[in-house]
Design an enzyme around this catalytic site. Sequence first.
Site, PDB file in Angstrom:
ATOM      1  N   ASP A   1     -10.409   0.735  -6.485  1.00 51.36           N
ATOM      2  CA  ASP A   1     -11.147   0.066  -7.551  1.00 51.36           C
ATOM      3  C   ASP A   1     -11.787  -1.203  -6.993  1.00 51.36           C
ATOM      4  OD1 ASP A   1      -8.934  -1.505  -7.193  1.00 51.36           O
ATOM      5  OD2 ASP A   1      -8.256  -1.448  -9.265  1.00 51.36           O
TER       6      ASP A   1
ATOM      7  N   ASN B   1      12.254  15.385  37.452  1.00 50.01           N
ATOM      8  CA  ASN B   1      13.584  15.286  38.041  1.00 50.01           C
ATOM      9  C   ASN B   1      14.313  16.624  38.048  1.00 50.01           C
ATOM     10  OD1 ASN B   1      13.533  12.567  38.710  1.00 50.01           O
ATOM     11  ND2 ASN B   1      14.249  11.907  36.711  1.00 50.01           N
TER      12      ASN B   1
ATOM     13  N   ASP C   1      18.047   7.938  28.089  1.00 43.45           N
ATOM     14  CA  ASP C   1      17.757   8.016  26.660  1.00 43.45           C
ATOM     15  C   ASP C   1      18.121   6.718  25.945  1.00 43.45           C
ATOM     16  OD1 ASP C   1      16.535  10.442  26.420  1.00 43.45           O
ATOM     17  OD2 ASP C   1      18.359  11.571  25.984  1.00 43.45           O
TER      18      ASP C   1
END
Length: 885
Positions: free
Chosen positions: A333, A661, A690
């Site tokens: 709007d 790897n 990780d």
Amino acid sequence: MTGLPVLHIAAADAAAGESTDVLSRLQSSSTGLSSADAAARLAVAGPNAVRSHGVSALAVLGRQLRSALLLLLSATAVASFFLGDRNDAVIIGVILLASIGLGFVNEYRAERASAALHSRQRHTVVVLRDGAAATIDVTELVPGDVVHLVLGELVPADLRLLSATGLECDESILTGESEPAAKSVDPVSPGTALADLAGCAFMGTVVHAGTGTGVVVATGADAEFGRIAVGLGEREPETEFQIGLRRFSVLLLQVAVALTATIVVTNLVLHRPLIESLLFAFAIAVGITPQLLPAVVSTSLAEGSRRLARRKVLVKRLVCIEDLGDIDILLTDKTGTLTDGRIGFREALAPSGAPSSAALLHGLLATETDTDTAGGVRLGSNALDTALWAAAGPTGPVADGYTRLATLPFDHERRMSSTLVRGPDGESLIVVKGAPETVLDRCADVGTAAHTVLNGLFAQGSRVVAVASKPAPGHADRLVPDDEHGLILTGFLVFLDRPKTSAAASLTRLAALGITVKVATGDNPQVAEKVCADLGLVSGGSLTGSDLAGLDDAQFSEAALRATIFARVSPEQKARLVETLRTHGRSVGFLGDGVNDALALHTADVGISVDSATDVAKDAADVVLLEKDLGVLADGVTEGRRTFTNTIKYVLMSTSSNFGNMFSAAAASAVLDFLPMLPSQILLNNLLYDTSQLAIPGDRVDEEQLHAPSHWDIAFIRRFMLFFGPISSLFDFITFGIMLGVFAAGPELFHTGWFVESLATQTLIVFAIRTRRVPFLRSRPSLGLVLTVAGVLAVGIAITVSPLGADLGFTPLPIGFFLTLVVLVIGYLVLIEYAKRVFYAEPMRYLPAVRWRGHEHRIHRRAARFSTPTHLRAPTPPTPAPPVR
């Protein structure tokens, strides 16, 4: 004895009976239930919910254990334990438990954050309790409650209608029909299809027009929508992000299976022990899979919700963050978004353009106001009326001398409000106030001077309201639309709502994010064009609601894509605009704050409202802004894209380095007379790596990565893995040569040297892979990522020299190795930078938008509004109607 009340009546059964009979079966009345009766029914029927957002620790743990590779590795480790290799089996078990625990803790925390978002959101409904209107949480609704329905509201349960005034409901969520269904209180024939049950309003549908009241006949899983939602299960359908994640997992599984099979066959050919070969092969397979990807995704979303809250953006569900980042069209709007929203009255003019007290007087007479009894202040039903009374001056007491006999409120069809008043002289007068185009059409004689004045005001960007009147001698004390004809133009009321100072910069930010902004306003198109021009928003043209009304579907679709400003549009037209833009594969956000915006908010991919909005609008929205500012919305979109980008970083880094790897390990195992790294060492390496990546959700993102919505591109990820993975393997092979040729390494020294080199290259490469720029110099990582990577690398080296190192098969490394390692790492990072230039030689390209939000997604999104933290019961069979005698 009245017996126990019925707590579930099928909609078809309820619609076929008289409303009075349904009330009797439910032991209710048109005045609703008592609070005590409602509480008793709630205890039996359960909450009016179709979703449980409670967090189950066992369910989260189950997802961690669902990996087939983890289960195979665990089984092989157990077999190894009982066959005598107990030390390695125990070590592998501990590492596996640590990996599972790390994933569990992070995913559980994210689930708790998501549940907290659900619990903070209240969706309310107006019911009759103890004979009076009361607002309660939608989950507390019970059969027998009498509910009031208004425009834009979500029907909170299956209702048998007791009254209906122009009531229409959008039932596409149930029936697939795009046209709204007209409602009435009349019974239907038994066996009538669901789509034709006019006497019922259904849970999850939207009030498209009119008002009504109804008695609740079914709640939660017993409602028609509830049965569908429960049948789809608790988990939402896959988003584009999740589909990409699943396809990516399939890719990794294919690579893992190929490597595992190759390693097992190679080791058996070399006559190595079967159990040792299996443990090594499964460790390789686990090593190539990003174990913590679900935790990283969940943590990214949870972190994103916290960052959004700090930027004054509240999301109702975590998946809304992804949806917010996907927006490429915003329909908004004008008032309060592009303008200040502080409407001030400027002047009252006659049709000739001269100042006019008569125009001001008639404007005051036609306002819809209430009086604040505490201060005697006139409060308008809208900002224009309030501003008019605030500037009334000496004309205010004159207006108070008139007696109001009848009113005809404003609506979006007529775009006018009318009042029948009696003046001090006893003469009656009809006064009309509304949109100039509409009012002038109903005037008997409007000269060219009035049109010239009006066009000049519009060109200045002023908001203009026209006032007109006509004598009404002997008129009955009521008004109908036919009375609004044959008017005499009194003049114009001129208001000013200045463009918002910050809006131009916000529009520039949205454009930089690749978002097309379109404006839907109730104002005149010339005024909207002037505001947009002042703010630098390039317009593709303007269309009015009447222009759109004459278009067929194809023409409407073309107009929706081409035009920028849609003026004088109805709530239905706003919703149709959103729906049309969505069908073109675009992700559409709608920003609105009024009751008339609710239809479009429900239809949009992302409904956005503000904290000061009406309850109906806020309830319909997925995202709530604490400030009505496009800059705050730009912050939200940026955060959504940042969350996705950081997740992709983890995917690219883990796949490329893990693949490299693991490929190195597979190749080395074929030529060495011992395993290049023990299974427990591979798992420990993967766990440490990780862990270092859990800081990625809080990492910084380069500006160019936010310029458009990001999408999964499996081909790109595969190409990235196959391009950068071998570079990692190249330095692994160099390490192998140095360990054997320079340090004459035996198995333990070889294992330790490659473990440290592998961990160093895997963790440090994050700083190069995370950006297309030169790391640190042109793209700074977050401090958290730097500290985490450094900490993990230090822990990995420390383990090799600690007492635990001997149990893991490590031995202390010579100083010369670490000097060699520094040279290797520097060479690796330099080569990666060169490889990035080659890989990214082509300019960044964004995939075309993909429309993934289907019907199932919309059911789940709607169902999220009927959510409770408690466990839900199963659906109950409906109570049949008593036989007719």
